[in-house]
Design a protein around this motif. Sequence first.
Motif, short mmCIF file in Angstrom:
data_model
loop_
_atom_site.label_atom_id
_atom_site.label_comp_id
_atom_site.label_asym_id
_atom_site.label_seq_id
_atom_site.Cartn_x
_atom_site.Cartn_y
_atom_site.Cartn_z
N ILE A 69 0.85 -1.19 0.00
CA ILE A 69 0.00 0.00 0.00
C ILE A 69 0.89 1.24 0.00
O ILE A 69 1.73 1.40 0.88
CB ILE A 69 -0.93 0.02 1.23
CG1 ILE A 69 -1.84 -1.21 1.23
CG2 ILE A 69 -1.75 1.31 1.26
CD1 ILE A 69 -2.56 -1.45 2.54
N GLN A 111 -6.51 1.71 6.91
CA GLN A 111 -7.83 1.99 6.33
C GLN A 111 -7.94 1.38 4.94
O GLN A 111 -8.96 0.80 4.58
CB GLN A 111 -8.05 3.51 6.25
CG GLN A 111 -7.91 4.25 7.56
CD GLN A 111 -8.93 3.82 8.59
OE1 GLN A 111 -10.11 3.70 8.28
NE2 GLN A 111 -8.48 3.59 9.81
N ASP A 112 -6.88 1.51 4.15
CA ASP A 112 -6.88 0.94 2.81
C ASP A 112 -6.91 -0.58 2.86
O ASP A 112 -7.60 -1.23 2.06
CB ASP A 112 -5.65 1.41 2.03
CG ASP A 112 -5.76 2.85 1.56
OD1 ASP A 112 -6.89 3.37 1.54
OD2 ASP A 112 -4.74 3.45 1.22
N ALA A 148 -10.27 -1.83 3.63
CA ALA A 148 -11.20 -1.58 2.51
C ALA A 148 -10.85 -2.42 1.29
O ALA A 148 -11.48 -2.28 0.24
CB ALA A 148 -11.20 -0.10 2.15
N GLY A 149 -9.84 -3.28 1.41
CA GLY A 149 -9.45 -4.14 0.30
C GLY A 149 -8.68 -3.45 -0.79
O GLY A 149 -8.68 -3.90 -1.95
N ARG A 150 -7.99 -2.36 -0.43
CA ARG A 150 -7.26 -1.60 -1.45
C ARG A 150 -5.76 -1.92 -1.51
O ARG A 150 -5.01 -1.21 -2.17
CB ARG A 150 -7.47 -0.10 -1.24
CG ARG A 150 -8.90 0.35 -1.52
CD ARG A 150 -9.01 1.86 -1.60
NE ARG A 150 -8.88 2.49 -0.29
CZ ARG A 150 -9.90 2.79 0.49
NH1 ARG A 150 -11.14 2.50 0.12
NH2 ARG A 150 -9.70 3.38 1.66
N GLY A 151 -5.34 -2.98 -0.85
CA GLY A 151 -3.96 -3.42 -1.01
C GLY A 151 -3.75 -3.95 -2.42
O GLY A 151 -4.67 -4.50 -3.04
N ARG A 152 -2.52 -3.79 -2.95
CA ARG A 152 -2.25 -4.18 -4.33
C ARG A 152 -1.02 -5.08 -4.40
O ARG A 152 -0.17 -5.07 -3.50
CB ARG A 152 -2.02 -2.95 -5.20
CG ARG A 152 -3.18 -1.97 -5.19
CD ARG A 152 -2.86 -0.75 -6.02
NE ARG A 152 -2.72 -1.08 -7.44
CZ ARG A 152 -2.13 -0.31 -8.34
NH1 ARG A 152 -1.58 0.83 -7.96
NH2 ARG A 152 -2.05 -0.67 -9.59
#
Length: 234
Positions: free
Chosen positions: A96, A206-207, A210-214
């Motif tokens: 992230i 927070q990311d 929210a499933g925003r890891g890449r």
Amino acid sequence: MSILLALDASSSACSAALLRRRSGANDELLSRFEMTPREHTRRLLPLVDEVLAEAGIAPSALDAVAYGRGPGSFTGLRIAAGAAQGLAYGLDRPLIGVSTLAALALGAHRRHHFRWLVTALDARMGEIYVAAWQCRDGLPEPLSEEAVMPPSRLRLPAGHEDQDWVGIGSGWGLWDAMPVAVQAGIGQRLPEVEADAADMALLAMQDLEAGRGRPAHLVQPVYLRDQVAWKKAR
């Protein structure tokens, strides 16, 4: 429970933080922060080792890795990105990238309870990296896009000029070059404040939730001035 490691080398400072979040319990946040100009390569990974040792966990226990993605020092961003990508790729964990300007805003809000913030970093060559924020529910919300510009072009967000604005970050060292209207609207400025991985860990969590890891190979630093930075680095 989620465990996240954050690291940063985007400025003269070097930092690492580990955030452990348990359901129904307070967060546990462990961090290391050092002013280490030109020593990021030597100090960053030892700081990571120190927070992992204090937490009593192995890297394999991490759920994600985060890093200061910029804007900031070109060399420092590459060092942090390389270290974070190496860790995330080797552990097969999401990566992230966290805005340096957002981390500055969160840090100022957490430590001083400021709500209206303009974070600015000295971009060299007579320019600043800058963004404006309103802090609500404990987190900074952007009121402008992150941008690079001469300080003479800086404006406070339209419709919010009368708020109690605070300037955070090294860009405020260029105070004399800023417009009179901006100087009149800034009630306080703290140019000595540096970004901290502890604040990046909180934003990154927070990311993550929210499933925003890449995937590690897809995450890149943000320079805002890519072409100039690359030319300068050659």
